[in-house]
Design a protein around this motif. Structure first.
Motif, PDB file in Angstrom:
ATOM      1  N   TYR A 186      -9.312  13.341  -4.790  1.00 27.07           N
ATOM      2  CA  TYR A 186      -7.895  13.312  -3.924  1.00 27.07           C
ATOM      3  C   TYR A 186      -6.818  13.367  -4.888  1.00 27.07           C
ATOM      4  N   ASP A 187      -5.732  13.752  -4.398  1.00 31.32           N
ATOM      5  CA  ASP A 187      -4.413  13.775  -5.441  1.00 31.32           C
ATOM      6  C   ASP A 187      -4.080  12.319  -5.458  1.00 31.32           C
ATOM      7  N   GLU A 188      -3.527  12.125  -6.654  1.00 27.97           N
ATOM      8  CA  GLU A 188      -3.214  10.623  -7.127  1.00 27.97           C
ATOM      9  C   GLU A 188      -1.933  10.196  -6.516  1.00 27.97           C
ATOM     10  N   ASN A 189      -0.986  11.404  -6.368  1.00 27.61           N
ATOM     11  CA  ASN A 189       0.326  11.082  -5.696  1.00 27.61           C
ATOM     12  C   ASN A 189       0.559  10.724  -4.194  1.00 27.61           C
ATOM     13  N   ASP A 190      -0.331  11.514  -3.551  1.00 30.02           N
ATOM     14  CA  ASP A 190      -0.134  11.223  -1.929  1.00 30.02           C
ATOM     15  C   ASP A 190      -1.493  11.232  -1.325  1.00 30.02           C
ATOM     16  N   GLY A 191      -2.494  11.255  -2.000  1.00 34.23           N
ATOM     17  CA  GLY A 191      -3.984  10.831  -1.427  1.00 34.23           C
ATOM     18  C   GLY A 191      -4.596  12.246  -0.823  1.00 34.23           C
ATOM     19  N   GLY A 192      -3.934  13.397  -0.677  1.00 29.99           N
ATOM     20  CA  GLY A 192      -4.407  14.510  -0.223  1.00 29.99           C
ATOM     21  C   GLY A 192      -5.827  14.911  -0.868  1.00 29.99           C
ATOM     22  N   PHE A 193      -6.611  15.502  -0.088  1.00 28.79           N
ATOM     23  CA  PHE A 193      -7.848  15.897  -0.262  1.00 28.79           C
ATOM     24  C   PHE A 193      -7.826  17.108  -1.314  1.00 28.79           C
ATOM     25  N   LEU A 194      -8.494  17.018  -2.437  1.00 31.49           N
ATOM     26  CA  LEU A 194      -8.601  18.190  -3.316  1.00 31.49           C
ATOM     27  C   LEU A 194      -9.897  19.043  -3.288  1.00 31.49           C
ATOM     28  N   TRP A 195     -10.879  18.507  -3.556  1.00 33.91           N
ATOM     29  CA  TRP A 195     -12.277  19.257  -3.506  1.00 33.91           C
ATOM     30  C   TRP A 195     -13.436  18.174  -3.445  1.00 33.91           C
ATOM     31  N   GLU A 196     -14.454  18.847  -3.323  1.00 34.33           N
ATOM     32  CA  GLU A 196     -15.771  17.920  -3.204  1.00 34.33           C
ATOM     33  C   GLU A 196     -17.062  18.710  -3.749  1.00 34.33           C
ATOM     34  N   VAL A 249       0.796  -1.076  -0.223  1.00 29.01           N
ATOM     35  CA  VAL A 249       0.018  -0.096  -0.006  1.00 29.01           C
ATOM     36  C   VAL A 249       0.733   1.428  -0.131  1.00 29.01           C
ATOM     37  N   ASP A 250       0.709   2.167  -1.042  1.00 27.41           N
ATOM     38  CA  ASP A 250       1.404   3.240  -1.096  1.00 27.41           C
ATOM     39  C   ASP A 250       0.836   4.341  -0.236  1.00 27.41           C
ATOM     40  N   TYR A 251      -0.353   4.473   0.056  1.00 27.68           N
ATOM     41  CA  TYR A 251      -1.054   5.234   1.052  1.00 27.68           C
ATOM     42  C   TYR A 251      -2.555   4.750   1.295  1.00 27.68           C
ATOM     43  N   GLU A 252      -3.059   5.453   2.488  1.00 29.21           N
ATOM     44  CA  GLU A 252      -4.586   4.898   2.685  1.00 29.21           C
ATOM     45  C   GLU A 252      -5.154   6.491   2.982  1.00 29.21           C
ATOM     46  N   ILE A 253      -6.463   6.652   2.579  1.00 30.65           N
ATOM     47  CA  ILE A 253      -7.375   7.693   2.663  1.00 30.65           C
ATOM     48  C   ILE A 253      -8.453   7.258   3.535  1.00 30.65           C
ATOM     49  N   ALA A 254      -8.407   7.817   4.922  1.00 28.32           N
ATOM     50  CA  ALA A 254      -9.306   7.639   5.969  1.00 28.32           C
ATOM     51  C   ALA A 254     -10.716   8.082   5.308  1.00 28.32           C
ATOM     52  N   PRO A 255     -11.841   7.607   5.891  1.00 27.69           N
ATOM     53  CA  PRO A 255     -13.149   7.985   5.911  1.00 27.69           C
ATOM     54  C   PRO A 255     -13.277   9.544   5.997  1.00 27.69           C
ATOM     55  N   PRO A 256     -14.213   9.987   5.222  1.00 30.84           N
ATOM     56  CA  PRO A 256     -14.241  11.535   5.063  1.00 30.84           C
ATOM     57  C   PRO A 256     -15.004  11.960   6.352  1.00 30.84           C
ATOM     58  N   THR A 257     -15.726  11.275   6.960  1.00 32.07           N
ATOM     59  CA  THR A 257     -16.390  11.672   8.264  1.00 32.07           C
ATOM     60  C   THR A 257     -16.419  10.502   9.254  1.00 32.07           C
ATOM     61  N   LYS A 258     -15.966  10.921  10.478  1.00 32.69           N
ATOM     62  CA  LYS A 258     -15.817  10.020  11.643  1.00 32.69           C
ATOM     63  C   LYS A 258     -16.799   9.640  12.365  1.00 32.69           C
ATOM     64  N   THR A 259     -17.404   8.230  12.561  1.00 33.29           N
ATOM     65  CA  THR A 259     -18.856   8.133  13.270  1.00 33.29           C
ATOM     66  C   THR A 259     -18.474   6.766  14.015  1.00 33.29           C
ATOM     67  N   THR A 260     -19.160   6.614  15.289  1.00 31.93           N
ATOM     68  CA  THR A 260     -18.989   5.217  15.913  1.00 31.93           C
ATOM     69  C   THR A 260     -20.196   4.486  15.409  1.00 31.93           C
TER      70      THR A 260
END
Length: 237
Positions: A117-127, A76-87
């Motif tokens: 998301y950015d394909e290189n590092d998984g950074g959030f871009l827009w929604e 795995v190069d990187y993981e993108i966490a779920p956009p909203t955290k919930t229990t």
């Protein structure tokens, strides 16, 4: 001298027993974002390959996480966490569709939002929030537009500029859109299929439907276009 640690998120780590630092296969110290082995702990929802490279792909899981996998060493190069955290496990937003286009990972989510998301590092871009009622089921991109299909049966066209404004809405299907293709020869044509057993072709230049096919048995669940020959559409039901 070493420990193996397996986690509930599907990762296996190789740790130094004295310092508890994470080790790579060759024994060097690496960050925890690089486990020895990785897998999704919940079912995989969809897969997206890069247009420019066949060396990596992106997966989305029912856990809400996205991962980019490197095929040369199956890690795995990187993981993108779920956009909203919930229990609340029954209310986790998950990606229903993926498309890697123009250096970004496009994703359509069960909460109705389109995220990039950015394909290189998984950074959030827009929604694009509230893109479809009930969730986004398909996504693709033309040279000028972003196209999405929804569980509500609609096909929507969005601007590719910073505003991402809605440019067109086509309610051609009565059920969930399950396949979306931008025509390889004429990118102004958008092909879609759905659970209502219809295949529809929309001409963005004319802003209307220009073709329609139907089958009697079996809901259409997927669609792809041949890249050679007569560029036929292939559907699976």
């Amino acid at each position: 001298k070493e420990l193996r640690a397996g986690t509930s998120t599907g990762n296996i780590y190789r740790l130094d027993s004295q310092s508890l630092q994470n080790l790579s296969p060759d024994g060097s110290v690496v960050p925890l974002s690089q486990p020895l082995l990785a897998s999704h702990a919940k079912p995989i929802r969809c897969v997206g390959f890069s247009e420019s490279s066949s060396e990596w792909f992106v997966t989305a899981s029912d856990s809400g996480a996205l991962r980019r996998w490197e095929l040369s060493h199956y890690s795995v190069d990187y993981e993108i966490a779920p956009p909203t955290k919930t229990t609340d496990a029954t209310n986790i937003a998950r990606a229903e569709c993926l498309a890697v286009r123009k250096g970004s990972i496009l994703s359509g989510w069960s909460d109705g939002t389109i995220r990039a998301y950015d394909e290189n590092d998984g950074g959030f871009l827009w929604e694009i929030a509230s893109a479809h009622r009930g969730g986004v089921s398909c996504i693709d991109q033309t040279p000028l537009y972003l196209v999405s299909g929804g569980i509500d049966g609609s096909v929507r066209v969005w601007g590719d500029g910073p505003s991402r404004q809605l440019l067109g809405n086509f309610d051609e299907h009565s059920k969930r859109v399950t396949g979306l293709c931008v025509d390889l020869e004429k990118p102004n044509l958008i092909h879609s299929c759905a659970d209502d057993k219809l295949i529809v072709t929309i001409d963005l230049n004319q802003a209307r439907r220009t073709g329609c096919h139907s089958v009697k048995e079996g809901q259409l669940r997927s669609m792809a276009q041949c890249s050679t020959g007569e560029l036929e559409l292939i559907t699976g039901d």
